[in-house]
Scaffold this motif. Structure first.
Motif, PDB file in Angstrom:
ATOM      1  N   SER A 176       0.842  -0.852  -0.490  1.00 50.45           N
ATOM      2  CA  SER A 176      -0.238   0.136  -0.058  1.00 50.45           C
ATOM      3  C   SER A 176       0.761   1.216  -0.156  1.00 50.45           C
ATOM      4  O   SER A 176       0.889   2.248  -0.669  1.00 50.45           O
ATOM      5  N   GLU A 177       1.995   1.276   0.847  1.00 53.83           N
ATOM      6  CA  GLU A 177       2.500   2.437   0.693  1.00 53.83           C
ATOM      7  C   GLU A 177       3.569   2.491  -0.696  1.00 53.83           C
ATOM      8  O   GLU A 177       3.598   3.478  -0.835  1.00 53.83           O
ATOM      9  N   ALA A 178       3.882   1.275  -1.603  1.00 52.01           N
ATOM     10  CA  ALA A 178       4.733   1.777  -1.946  1.00 52.01           C
ATOM     11  C   ALA A 178       4.001   1.701  -3.391  1.00 52.01           C
ATOM     12  O   ALA A 178       4.377   2.570  -4.420  1.00 52.01           O
ATOM     13  N   THR A 179       2.716   1.435  -3.370  1.00 53.34           N
ATOM     14  CA  THR A 179       1.816   2.210  -3.849  1.00 53.34           C
ATOM     15  C   THR A 179       1.814   3.586  -4.660  1.00 53.34           C
ATOM     16  O   THR A 179       1.211   4.152  -5.150  1.00 53.34           O
ATOM     17  N   ARG A 180       1.198   4.142  -3.142  1.00 53.33           N
ATOM     18  CA  ARG A 180       0.875   5.653  -2.474  1.00 53.33           C
ATOM     19  C   ARG A 180       2.028   6.067  -3.326  1.00 53.33           C
ATOM     20  O   ARG A 180       2.016   7.146  -3.751  1.00 53.33           O
ATOM     21  N   LEU A 181       3.273   5.521  -3.038  1.00 52.33           N
ATOM     22  CA  LEU A 181       4.732   6.734  -3.566  1.00 52.33           C
ATOM     23  C   LEU A 181       4.810   6.820  -4.487  1.00 52.33           C
ATOM     24  O   LEU A 181       5.195   7.570  -5.798  1.00 52.33           O
ATOM     25  N   PHE A 182       4.250   5.874  -5.715  1.00 49.22           N
ATOM     26  CA  PHE A 182       4.541   5.215  -6.818  1.00 49.22           C
ATOM     27  C   PHE A 182       3.439   6.442  -7.512  1.00 49.22           C
ATOM     28  O   PHE A 182       3.795   6.934  -8.860  1.00 49.22           O
ATOM     29  N   ALA A 183       2.355   6.301  -6.918  1.00 46.92           N
ATOM     30  CA  ALA A 183       1.315   7.724  -7.770  1.00 46.92           C
ATOM     31  C   ALA A 183       1.516   8.706  -7.594  1.00 46.92           C
ATOM     32  O   ALA A 183       1.083   9.799  -8.174  1.00 46.92           O
ATOM     33  N   GLN A 184       2.307   9.628  -6.174  1.00 45.19           N
ATOM     34  CA  GLN A 184       3.502  10.261  -6.105  1.00 45.19           C
ATOM     35  C   GLN A 184       4.062  10.614  -7.069  1.00 45.19           C
ATOM     36  O   GLN A 184       4.399  12.209  -7.068  1.00 45.19           O
ATOM     37  N   GLY A 185       4.590  10.126  -8.110  1.00 50.00           N
ATOM     38  CA  GLY A 185       5.765  10.217  -9.113  1.00 50.00           C
ATOM     39  C   GLY A 185       7.247   9.938  -8.638  1.00 50.00           C
ATOM     40  O   GLY A 185       8.514   9.755  -9.169  1.00 50.00           O
ATOM     41  N   VAL A 186       7.512   9.228  -7.471  1.00 51.59           N
ATOM     42  CA  VAL A 186       8.646   7.939  -6.705  1.00 51.59           C
ATOM     43  C   VAL A 186       8.428   7.394  -8.112  1.00 51.59           C
ATOM     44  O   VAL A 186       8.021   6.915  -8.171  1.00 51.59           O
ATOM     45  N   ARG A 187       9.926   7.282  -8.599  1.00 52.03           N
ATOM     46  CA  ARG A 187      10.164   6.428  -9.493  1.00 52.03           C
ATOM     47  C   ARG A 187      11.250   5.439  -9.016  1.00 52.03           C
ATOM     48  O   ARG A 187      11.779   4.309  -9.076  1.00 52.03           O
ATOM     49  N   GLU A 188      11.582   5.640  -7.880  1.00 49.18           N
ATOM     50  CA  GLU A 188      12.550   5.133  -6.987  1.00 49.18           C
ATOM     51  C   GLU A 188      12.444   4.319  -5.639  1.00 49.18           C
ATOM     52  O   GLU A 188      12.681   5.311  -4.483  1.00 49.18           O
ATOM     53  N   ILE A 189      12.109   3.228  -5.210  1.00 52.93           N
ATOM     54  CA  ILE A 189      12.125   2.551  -4.255  1.00 52.93           C
ATOM     55  C   ILE A 189      12.906   2.251  -3.861  1.00 52.93           C
ATOM     56  O   ILE A 189      13.174   0.960  -3.830  1.00 52.93           O
ATOM     57  N   ASN A 190      13.717   1.588  -2.549  1.00 48.05           N
ATOM     58  CA  ASN A 190      14.679   1.022  -1.923  1.00 48.05           C
ATOM     59  C   ASN A 190      14.623   1.071  -0.439  1.00 48.05           C
ATOM     60  O   ASN A 190      14.214   1.652   0.358  1.00 48.05           O
ATOM     61  N   LEU A 191      13.546  -0.768  -0.062  1.00 48.58           N
ATOM     62  CA  LEU A 191      13.751  -1.098   1.016  1.00 48.58           C
ATOM     63  C   LEU A 191      14.895  -1.398   1.428  1.00 48.58           C
ATOM     64  O   LEU A 191      15.726  -1.708   1.305  1.00 48.58           O
ATOM     65  N   ILE A 192      14.229  -0.985   2.543  1.00 47.57           N
ATOM     66  CA  ILE A 192      15.304  -0.852   4.318  1.00 47.57           C
ATOM     67  C   ILE A 192      15.163  -1.841   4.857  1.00 47.57           C
ATOM     68  O   ILE A 192      14.063  -2.077   5.641  1.00 47.57           O
ATOM     69  N   GLY A 193      16.155  -1.890   5.917  1.00 50.87           N
ATOM     70  CA  GLY A 193      15.700  -2.492   7.665  1.00 50.87           C
ATOM     71  C   GLY A 193      17.081  -2.761   8.042  1.00 50.87           C
ATOM     72  O   GLY A 193      17.421  -3.774   6.970  1.00 50.87           O
ATOM     73  N   GLN A 194      16.856  -3.670   9.060  1.00 53.31           N
ATOM     74  CA  GLN A 194      18.354  -4.550   9.520  1.00 53.31           C
ATOM     75  C   GLN A 194      18.405  -5.832   8.199  1.00 53.31           C
ATOM     76  O   GLN A 194      19.954  -6.026   8.592  1.00 53.31           O
ATOM     77  N   ASP A 195      17.365  -6.048   8.143  1.00 57.61           N
ATOM     78  CA  ASP A 195      18.047  -7.409   7.328  1.00 57.61           C
ATOM     79  C   ASP A 195      17.227  -7.680   6.266  1.00 57.61           C
ATOM     80  O   ASP A 195      16.036  -8.745   7.162  1.00 57.61           O
ATOM     81  N   THR A 196      16.221  -7.054   6.274  1.00 57.69           N
ATOM     82  CA  THR A 196      15.837  -8.066   4.961  1.00 57.69           C
ATOM     83  C   THR A 196      15.493  -9.253   4.470  1.00 57.69           C
ATOM     84  O   THR A 196      14.251  -8.981   3.793  1.00 57.69           O
ATOM     85  N   THR A 197      16.731  -9.409   4.124  1.00 54.22           N
ATOM     86  CA  THR A 197      16.090 -11.034   3.816  1.00 54.22           C
ATOM     87  C   THR A 197      15.786 -12.044   5.011  1.00 54.22           C
ATOM     88  O   THR A 197      15.428 -12.813   4.106  1.00 54.22           O
ATOM     89  N   CYS A 198      14.956 -10.965   5.114  1.00 51.88           N
ATOM     90  CA  CYS A 198      14.123 -12.183   6.604  1.00 51.88           C
ATOM     91  C   CYS A 198      13.150 -11.863   6.802  1.00 51.88           C
ATOM     92  O   CYS A 198      12.038 -12.450   7.404  1.00 51.88           O
ATOM     93  N   TYR A 199      12.599 -10.624   5.630  1.00 55.36           N
ATOM     94  CA  TYR A 199      11.396 -10.394   5.509  1.00 55.36           C
ATOM     95  C   TYR A 199      10.034 -11.305   5.242  1.00 55.36           C
ATOM     96  O   TYR A 199      10.667 -12.489   5.223  1.00 55.36           O
ATOM     97  N   GLY A 200       9.109 -11.916   6.305  1.00 50.28           N
ATOM     98  CA  GLY A 200       8.786 -12.321   6.682  1.00 50.28           C
ATOM     99  C   GLY A 200       8.498 -14.288   7.526  1.00 50.28           C
ATOM    100  O   GLY A 200       7.753 -14.241   7.245  1.00 50.28           O
ATOM    101  N   GLU A 201       9.726 -13.915   7.735  1.00 46.42           N
ATOM    102  CA  GLU A 201       9.961 -15.151   8.510  1.00 46.42           C
ATOM    103  C   GLU A 201       9.265 -15.178   9.859  1.00 46.42           C
ATOM    104  O   GLU A 201       8.608 -15.931   9.821  1.00 46.42           O
TER     105      GLU A 201
END
Length: 472
Positions: A176-201
């Motif tokens: 939802s947040e990414a969709t809103r940012l793209f709709a506002q004209g953001v062209r590049e989204i960078n996903l961050i976290g202490q360890d993004t590769t653990c996302y969803g575990e």
């Protein structure tokens, strides 16, 4: 009231600053880029290593002067320094009127307004798509924090002490947040976290990051164009880089071919003391698999030199590994002996001069390789994201390849804009004409497109300072 912010440290800290700014503007307060005009100044601090702590304290004292010379009535300190030195700040820095930790961001408005605080513990904090947020980045790129905290036991790192255990944001919240940012004209989204590769575990989501990336790549973006968006993720943990993740990056054009994977060392003995495991041979096999799966991928890593117990032989092994791996990007940290880290109690500390010399040698190796890799790009035509005038001269504009992450890697300088007008935020084609150690120069070879007016989503952060970033 008018509130000014100073945001120190990494992009994860910047997102926290943006969330605090969002809370304040949602309540009707105004942001100002001028500290002399601010009624309240907020310094969001970093304390990852000694230079970051020093910068944080110096910035606090600098901003405190505006209580004497400007209209500021209150100075608030937020972030990691608070988590680590809460009592010391209150005792030793009387200039500070209030403090707010990393899990207390929702209290920022009450602190600024001087209202009574709810003392009920709220647990670990993580913002969602419904959380007010004001971007402090240029309008063409943004960060999205997809997780917070960390469960890895790395002995050199104190982040889990400040940020808590690992926890992922809800899947649909990120979309939802990414969709809103793209709709506002953001062209590049960078996903961050202490360890993004653990996302969803923590949700029992298998291959969570890969699934998330595929969904983000498929978001309809009529304002910026289907093929004119970039999605990258930062901070991959090496043993979490799965074949499914690599296949997903290779499959979708919108997913930039860029892997940021801090390895920290190559010696098995040093990695064992770091409580990370593996060794250089295992890493080389992983790097080979990454390059085989994703043609043209750029791989960035970071290393720590001078870790307790690092012998001359360990360091030579690291140098040989760097030459064998041929990284596109490399950051080098000097080991910082933090008193709350596990490594603080290890023996065989390396002296400061040796650490300094090892860092210089490692960067000399990388500089030579980086220059050679950049020279191989001369003559090629590649997409670039136009950033705007460079910090050095408004007469020279700069841009970035998709393989150059914002504020971390080098940039491209536009020596000839071609026939089309220059507009920040456009993705154009550049012919590389000159290579430098870390930067590139070139000429735009397309005519550009008529720019669609984009809503301004950039807010005036008081100061933008990156704290203790590693050398390239």
């Amino acid at each position: 009231m008018k509130v000014g912010f100073v945001s120190l440290g990494c992009p994860k800290n910047l997102v926290d600053t943006e969330v605090m700014m969002g809370q304040l503007t949602a309540c009707g307060h105004e942001l100002t880029p001028h500290p002399g005009d601010a009624d309240v100044i907020v310094v969001n601090t970093c304390s990852f290593i000694d230079p970051a702590k020093e910068e944080s304290v110096n910035t606090i004292l600098e901003m405190a002067e505006h209580k004497k010379t400007g209209r500021a009535r209150k100075l608030i300190v937020a972030g990691c320094l608070v988590e680590r030195y809460r009592g010391d700040i209150q005792k030793d820095l009387p200039e500070v009127d209030a403090i707010i930790g990393t899990n207390e961001l929702e209290k920022i408005t009450s602190l600024c307004e001087g209202l009574p605080l709810d003392e009920e513990p709220r647990g670990l904090y993580l913002y969602q798509d419904t959380t007010p947020r004001v971007l402090a980045t240029p309008r063409h790129y943004a960060y999205i924090k997809i997780a917070e905290g960390c469960d890895h036991p790395c002995t050199f790192c104190v982040i889990p002490q400040y940020r808590g255990k690992f926890r992922s944001r809800r899947f649909e919240s990120v979309i939802s947040e990414a969709t809103r940012l793209f709709a506002q004209g953001v062209r590049e989204i960078n996903l961050i976290g202490q360890d993004t590769t653990c996302y969803g575990e923590d949700f029992d989501l298998k291959d969570g990051l890969a699934v998330l990336l595929a969904r983000l790549a498929g978001i309809e973006t009529p304002l910026v164009g289907k093929n004119d968006k970039w999605v990258r993720f930062l901070y991959a943990y090496p043993n979490k880089v799965t074949q499914k993740l690599l296949d997903t990056i290779a499959e979708h054009d919108a997913l930039v071919k860029y892997i940021d994977m801090p390895l920290q060392h190559a010696s098995a003995a040093v990695l064992k003391r770091m409580k990370r495991g593996a060794n250089g041979d295992i890493f080389l096999k992983l790097i080979e698999r990454i390059r085989r799966t994703i043609p043209g991928v750029a791989i960035r890593t970071s290393m720590i030199v001078g870790f307790p117990g690092e012998t001359a032989a360990d360091f030579d092994e690291l140098c040989q590994f760097i030459e064998a791996a041929q990284f596109d990007r490399l950051g080098v940290f000097s080991y910082s002996d933090e008193d709350t880290s596990g490594s603080f109690h290890l023996d065989a500390k390396v002296d400061a001069r040796t650490i300094y010399n090892r860092k210089r040698r490692l960067m000399a190796i990388q500089r030579k390789m980086s220059r050679a890799r950049n020279r191989a790009l001369v003559g090629r035509e590649l997409p670039v994201l136009v950033e705007g005038p460079s910090a050095d001269s408004e007469l020279v504009w700069q841009a970035r390849l998709s393989t150059q992450a914002p504020e971390i890697d080098g940039v491209c300088y536009i020596t000839d804009p071609g026939e089309g007008p220059l507009r920040a935020g456009e993705i154009r084609r550049m012919r590389i004409t000159e290579a430098h150690d870390y930067e590139l120069s070139g000429e735009l070879v397309d005519t550009g497109i008529a720019a669609t007016p984009l809503p301004s989503i950039m807010a005036p952060a008081l100061v933008r300072i990156e704290s203790a970033l590693p050398a390239r």
